[in-house]
Design a protein around this motif. Structure first.
Motif, PDB file in Angstrom:
ATOM      1  N   UNK A 169      -5.762  10.408   9.946  1.00  0.00           N
ATOM      2  CA  UNK A 169      -6.789   9.997   8.994  1.00  0.00           C
ATOM      3  C   UNK A 169      -6.089   9.392   7.794  1.00  0.00           C
ATOM      4  N   UNK A 170      -6.632   8.315   7.294  1.00  0.00           N
ATOM      5  CA  UNK A 170      -6.070   7.724   6.077  1.00  0.00           C
ATOM      6  C   UNK A 170      -7.154   6.940   5.368  1.00  0.00           C
ATOM      7  N   UNK A 171      -6.898   6.635   4.110  1.00  0.00           N
ATOM      8  CA  UNK A 171      -7.882   5.849   3.354  1.00  0.00           C
ATOM      9  C   UNK A 171      -7.368   4.434   3.162  1.00  0.00           C
ATOM     10  N   UNK A 172      -8.237   3.471   3.414  1.00  0.00           N
ATOM     11  CA  UNK A 172      -7.925   2.060   3.209  1.00  0.00           C
ATOM     12  C   UNK A 172      -8.596   1.628   1.922  1.00  0.00           C
ATOM     13  N   UNK A 173      -7.807   1.042   1.019  1.00  0.00           N
ATOM     14  CA  UNK A 173      -8.370   0.684  -0.273  1.00  0.00           C
ATOM     15  C   UNK A 173      -7.975  -0.741  -0.648  1.00  0.00           C
TER      16      UNK A 173
ATOM     17  N   UNK B  55      -4.861  -1.671   1.720  1.00  0.00           N
ATOM     18  CA  UNK B  55      -3.655  -0.874   1.569  1.00  0.00           C
ATOM     19  C   UNK B  55      -3.947   0.558   2.015  1.00  0.00           C
ATOM     20  N   UNK B  56      -2.971   1.160   2.662  1.00  0.00           N
ATOM     21  CA  UNK B  56      -3.098   2.580   2.973  1.00  0.00           C
ATOM     22  C   UNK B  56      -2.846   3.349   1.677  1.00  0.00           C
ATOM     23  N   UNK B  57      -3.877   4.042   1.212  1.00  0.00           N
ATOM     24  CA  UNK B  57      -3.758   4.713  -0.079  1.00  0.00           C
ATOM     25  C   UNK B  57      -2.669   5.772  -0.038  1.00  0.00           C
ATOM     26  N   UNK B  58      -1.892   5.828  -1.132  1.00  0.00           N
ATOM     27  CA  UNK B  58      -0.794   6.793  -1.181  1.00  0.00           C
ATOM     28  C   UNK B  58      -1.334   8.218  -1.150  1.00  0.00           C
ATOM     29  N   UNK B  59      -0.706   9.036  -0.361  1.00  0.00           N
ATOM     30  CA  UNK B  59      -1.083  10.440  -0.291  1.00  0.00           C
ATOM     31  C   UNK B  59      -2.337  10.702   0.513  1.00  0.00           C
ATOM     32  N   UNK B  60      -2.832   9.678   1.191  1.00  0.00           N
ATOM     33  CA  UNK B  60      -4.088   9.875   1.924  1.00  0.00           C
ATOM     34  C   UNK B  60      -3.861  10.102   3.416  1.00  0.00           C
ATOM     35  N   UNK B  61      -2.629   9.905   3.879  1.00  0.00           N
ATOM     36  CA  UNK B  61      -2.364   9.957   5.314  1.00  0.00           C
ATOM     37  C   UNK B  61      -2.250  11.414   5.776  1.00  0.00           C
TER      38      UNK B  61
ATOM     39  N   UNK C 245       3.687   0.750   9.656  1.00  0.00           N
ATOM     40  CA  UNK C 245       2.479   1.379   9.118  1.00  0.00           C
ATOM     41  C   UNK C 245       2.904   2.569   8.271  1.00  0.00           C
ATOM     42  N   UNK C 246       2.618   2.526   6.989  1.00  0.00           N
ATOM     43  CA  UNK C 246       2.935   3.666   6.126  1.00  0.00           C
ATOM     44  C   UNK C 246       2.097   3.618   4.859  1.00  0.00           C
ATOM     45  N   UNK C 247       2.141   4.697   4.121  1.00  0.00           N
ATOM     46  CA  UNK C 247       1.357   4.774   2.890  1.00  0.00           C
ATOM     47  C   UNK C 247       1.848   3.733   1.890  1.00  0.00           C
ATOM     48  N   UNK C 248       0.927   3.145   1.166  1.00  0.00           N
ATOM     49  CA  UNK C 248       1.286   2.152   0.165  1.00  0.00           C
ATOM     50  C   UNK C 248       1.559   0.790   0.759  1.00  0.00           C
ATOM     51  N   UNK C 249       1.326   0.645   2.052  1.00  0.00           N
ATOM     52  CA  UNK C 249       1.602  -0.618   2.727  1.00  0.00           C
ATOM     53  C   UNK C 249       0.304  -1.196   3.287  1.00  0.00           C
ATOM     54  N   UNK C 250       0.367  -2.460   3.674  1.00  0.00           N
ATOM     55  CA  UNK C 250      -0.840  -3.132   4.161  1.00  0.00           C
ATOM     56  C   UNK C 250      -1.161  -2.751   5.589  1.00  0.00           C
TER      57      UNK C 250
END
Lengths: 145, 239
Positions: A74-78, A58-64, A96-101
């Protein structure tokens, strides 16, 4: 035993043997046939740096974050347990967005750091009309295997 | 099933069924696809592309159900030597392959805007492509065997062996991590909102009836050809 019954038993035995063989093969393939590594897998399996792999999570929320050049992100995958910081230059899919796969193809440049060449959005199994989607943010409960 | 060992009895039932299934199926398909195109709301995330589901899901179901039918018919042919079983299996093969192809094509068209790719070698996509190849192989094998005057036994064995692909397709999204999403509709319920979901069962039933009608039509054509060939042989002229 009549010939008919003999054939029936033979056919059923063959079917059971076939399905059994496939199930065994499948469970043996479980790790190899997975389409991507989750961040936890990547840590557990010691994926070597520089090898081309897919990383999914998941693209971590607030990481994009978007770099000043406008196309590098840059983003975090968790996956809830482990997190990897990924960097990508290029155009991302609409979903592709935060909180999504996300499934990113690329390689690890350092432990916990990933350079992506390709970004794919992973859609989940939830379908709903816009008015049911609340604040419009996409939220996926879990990363399903 | 042995009632239908007599082709005359089978034809008595098949003739009216072909029309009924075909027309009801066509009406339901038009209703389901029409509702899916014009009446349902778009998805909050996928937008309008969600509508391809009303064609994609029925074709996936028919591609897989078709092979299930081939396998059952093949067992009946091998075990009970049912005279119609081989014909039924061969009649299913072509429409089954066509629907598998439609499933792959629509999935690819949906995948481009949603995932960002036309094709990926993930578990679900690959196993569905394998199903298409297995169908093509079955058609080639059955034709070759018929050409050489075989009794369809090799094709029947292949029909049974090919069934192992069905659980692989079904469970691929559960066993392995795939790009394809997991199941939206399970035994416990559906994660598709009702307002988007409702035309799907309509289209599903419609396409299934249409499929049955096509298979019956092909079976009748095959039986008719057998009759012609038998008559020609009796007259002493090889077809």
């Amino acid at each position: 035993m009549k010939a008919k019954n003999q054939r029936l038993v033979l056919a059923l035995l063959a079917l059971v043997a076939l399905v059994g063989a496939v199930l065994l093969g499948m469970s043996a393939l479980k790790d190899q046939a997975s389409y991507f590594y989750s961040p936890s897998d990547a840590v557990r399996d010691h994926v070597e740096l520089g090898r081309t792999v897919r990383l999914g999570g998941m693209v971590e929320k607030g990481s994009l974050r978007r770099e000043p050049d406008g196309v590098t992100i840059d983003f975090r995958v968790t996956d809830g347990a482990a997190t990897v910081t990924a960097r990508y230059t290029g155009i991302v899919p609409d979903l592709f967005r935060e909180g999504s796969g996300v499934v990113a193809e690329g390689r690890f440049t350092a432990p916990g750091r990933f350079a992506a060449d390709t970004i794919l959005a992973k859609h989940d199994e939830n379908y709903k009309p816009p008015e049911l989607a609340g604040n419009g943010m996409h939220e996926t409960g879990s990363l399903k295997r | 099933m042995h009632i239908f060992a007599n082709p005359v009895r089978f034809l008595q039932l098949a003739r009216p069924l072909t029309g009924w299934c075909g027309w009801i199926g066509a009406v339901l398909v038009v209703a389901g696809l029409g509702a899916g195109l014009f009446l349902t709301p778009p998805d909050y995330l996928q937008g309008e592309t969600v509508r391809i589901m009303y064609l994609h899901v029925p074709s996936a179901w028919l591609g897989m159900a078709g092979w299930g039918g081939i396998a059952v018919a093949s067992i009946m042919e091998l075990v009970w030597r049912h005279p119609l079983a081989g014909i039924a299996a061969r009649a299913v093969a072509l429409p089954g392959a066509v629907f598998t192809g439609i499933c792959l094509a629509t999935g690819s068209i949906w995948g481009r805007p949603t995932w960002g790719t036309w094709w990926e070698w993930d578990g679900r996509l690959t196993s569905m492509l394998v199903l298409l190849f297995v169908y093509i192989a079955y058609i080639a094998l059955a034709e070759a065997e018929a050409d050489r005057g075989g009794q369809g036994r090799i094709a029947a064995i292949f029909g049974i062996v090919g069934v192992v692909n069905l659980p692989i397709i079904h469970f691929s999204v559960l066993w392995w991590r795939t790009l394809h999403q997991g199941e939206s509709i399970g035994i416990t319920g559906s994660s598709i909102a009702g307002s988007i979901l409702w035309p799907l069962p309509v289209a599903l039933v419609g396409f299934t009836l249409l499929f049955v009608s096509i298979v019956l039509m092909r079976m009748r054509a095959m039986l008719a050809r057998q009759k012609v060939e038998a008559r020609l042989r009796r007259m002493g002229t090889e077809p």
